[in-house]
Structure formats: C-alpha cells, structure tokens
Design a protein around this motif. Structure first.
Motif, PDB file in Angstrom:
ATOM      1  N   ALA A  60      22.571 -45.203  10.181  1.00 19.99           N
ATOM      2  CA  ALA A  60      21.245 -45.380  10.791  1.00 19.99           C
ATOM      3  C   ALA A  60      21.016 -44.372  11.910  1.00 19.99           C
ATOM      4  N   HIS A  75      20.366 -40.907  10.448  1.00 18.23           N
ATOM      5  CA  HIS A  75      19.031 -40.750   9.868  1.00 18.23           C
ATOM      6  C   HIS A  75      17.961 -40.682  10.963  1.00 18.23           C
ATOM      7  N   SER A  76      18.092 -41.510  11.998  1.00 15.83           N
ATOM      8  CA  SER A  76      17.145 -41.431  13.115  1.00 15.83           C
ATOM      9  C   SER A  76      17.208 -40.052  13.776  1.00 15.83           C
ATOM     10  N   MET A 124       8.901 -38.882   9.548  1.00 13.97           N
ATOM     11  CA  MET A 124       9.351 -40.243   9.281  1.00 13.97           C
ATOM     12  C   MET A 124       9.356 -40.420   7.778  1.00 13.97           C
ATOM     13  N   HIS A 161      12.011 -41.948   4.317  1.00 14.43           N
ATOM     14  CA  HIS A 161      13.263 -42.497   3.819  1.00 14.43           C
ATOM     15  C   HIS A 161      14.106 -41.416   3.136  1.00 14.43           C
ATOM     16  N   GLU A 181      16.695 -50.369   3.776  1.00 17.46           N
ATOM     17  CA  GLU A 181      16.487 -49.600   4.996  1.00 17.46           C
ATOM     18  C   GLU A 181      15.071 -49.834   5.504  1.00 17.46           C
ATOM     19  N   ILE A 217      12.497 -48.164   8.558  1.00 22.59           N
ATOM     20  CA  ILE A 217      12.350 -47.081   9.521  1.00 22.59           C
ATOM     21  C   ILE A 217      11.021 -47.239  10.253  1.00 22.59           C
ATOM     22  N   TYR A 225       8.704 -45.160  13.858  1.00 21.63           N
ATOM     23  CA  TYR A 225       8.756 -44.233  14.981  1.00 21.63           C
ATOM     24  C   TYR A 225       7.640 -44.557  15.954  1.00 21.63           C
ATOM     25  N   TYR A 237      12.686 -42.700  17.244  1.00 24.82           N
ATOM     26  CA  TYR A 237      12.784 -42.889  15.798  1.00 24.82           C
ATOM     27  C   TYR A 237      13.823 -43.978  15.557  1.00 24.82           C
ATOM     28  N   THR A 260      15.894 -46.724  12.840  1.00 30.09           N
ATOM     29  CA  THR A 260      16.379 -46.999  11.481  1.00 30.09           C
ATOM     30  C   THR A 260      17.210 -48.280  11.526  1.00 30.09           C
TER      31      THR A 260
END
Length: 171
Positions: A76, A79-80, A89, A91, A116, A118, A120, A163, A165
């Motif tokens: 996580a 990815h952020s 932003m 996936h 997941e 997400i 922001y 951001y 995740t």
C-alpha cells in the motif's frame, strides 16, 4: 498547479481474479476532495488510524477486525508513493502493475490478494474512511468479511496532496 480530476475506481479480486469497476458506480466518492493541501506529518499514525476506523466499521456490521499485515502495508505504501510521485490516482501502477501484482511483490500470497481502495486529497484518516464508506464499492471492500488482513499506506506528494491506499488480504 495541476488540476486533478478524481476518479474513484475499485479493483477487487474475487476468487483471486481482479475486476475493474468503473467510476460511475462510485458517484459518492467522486465529490471534490478538500482543496487545502496538508502534508502527512506522521505516516504511521495516520495509517494506524485508518485501520482503527476501518475495523470499527467492520465490527459494527458483524465482521471481524482485520489484522495488520506488514506485506500489505509495504504494498500500500509503495502504491501511494507511486501515485504521489506521478500525480495520478489509478489502480494501475506506473509500471503497469495491479494490486495483486504489487501484493505478491511484497511477499503476500497471490491466492489471498483480495481488494484495494485508493483515494487522494483527503487530509485526515476520518475523511478518507468516511468517503470510502459513502461509496458502495469501497464500502463493499471494507465490509467483506472474507478479508482477514489489511495494509494501509499514505504518502504526500511534493505539493502536499495525500495519496491513500488500502490493501486487503484473505490470509
């Protein structure tokens, strides 16, 4: 200043097969994020609070609390950081990866990758969890009682945009 258009998309793995669900299903989560930019001061405290708030929602709906898994947290956070670095932003990572690939890279079993979420622009853990709970797809991921583990990552971009995740797992 870049103008961001927030897309709320959830990638879910049901029986380890990722499914991309489009933004129109998540109108509640597409509302404009708070405009004030605030850098994440204490990453670990914010991540811990997201887990706490997520678990409170789960327990209130009859699911067991999730345990934090360091591998999901690493996935996580990575990815952020990727989204913060690229100002996007999505996936899909900048290298073309999906959440299953990223969880596996972090050492999590492929067969147990679950979902997941997400986001922001949200300044606090409460704001982001509230937004996810107000979005049917994100809410479904949070309240999926088959999930057993969670990892949360929040990273600020150079302009202060946060951001977020959440990665979920079944092991």
């Amino acid at each position: 200043m870049k103008r961001f258009v927030r897309r709320a998309v959830v990638t879910a793995a049901l029986i380890a097969v990722p499914t991309l669900i489009g933004a129109p299903a998540y109108a509640a989560a597409t509302a404009e994020a708070p405009r004030k930019k605030v850098a994440v001061v204490d990453q670990a405290a914010y991540e811990t609070e997201v887990v706490k708030l997520t678990n409170a929602e789960r327990v209130a709906q009859g699911c067991k609390a999730l345990r934090v898994d360091d591998r999901l947290t690493a996935s996580a956070r990575a990815h952020s950081a990727d989204m913060a670095r690229t100002g996007t932003m999505s996936h899909t990572g900048s290298d073309g990866s999906n959440f299953v690939t990223r969880e596996v890279r972090a050492g999590y079993p492929r067969k147990d990758a679950a979902a997941e979420n997400i986001a922001y622009g949200y300044r606090t853990p409460q704001q982001v969890v509230t937004a996810w709970m107000n979005s049917s797809g994100h809410r479904k991921n949070i309240l999926n009682c088959a999930s057993k583990a969670i990892g949360v990552g929040v990273v600020s971009a150079s302009d202060g945009t946060a951001y977020w995740t959440q990665n979920f797992g079944r092991a």
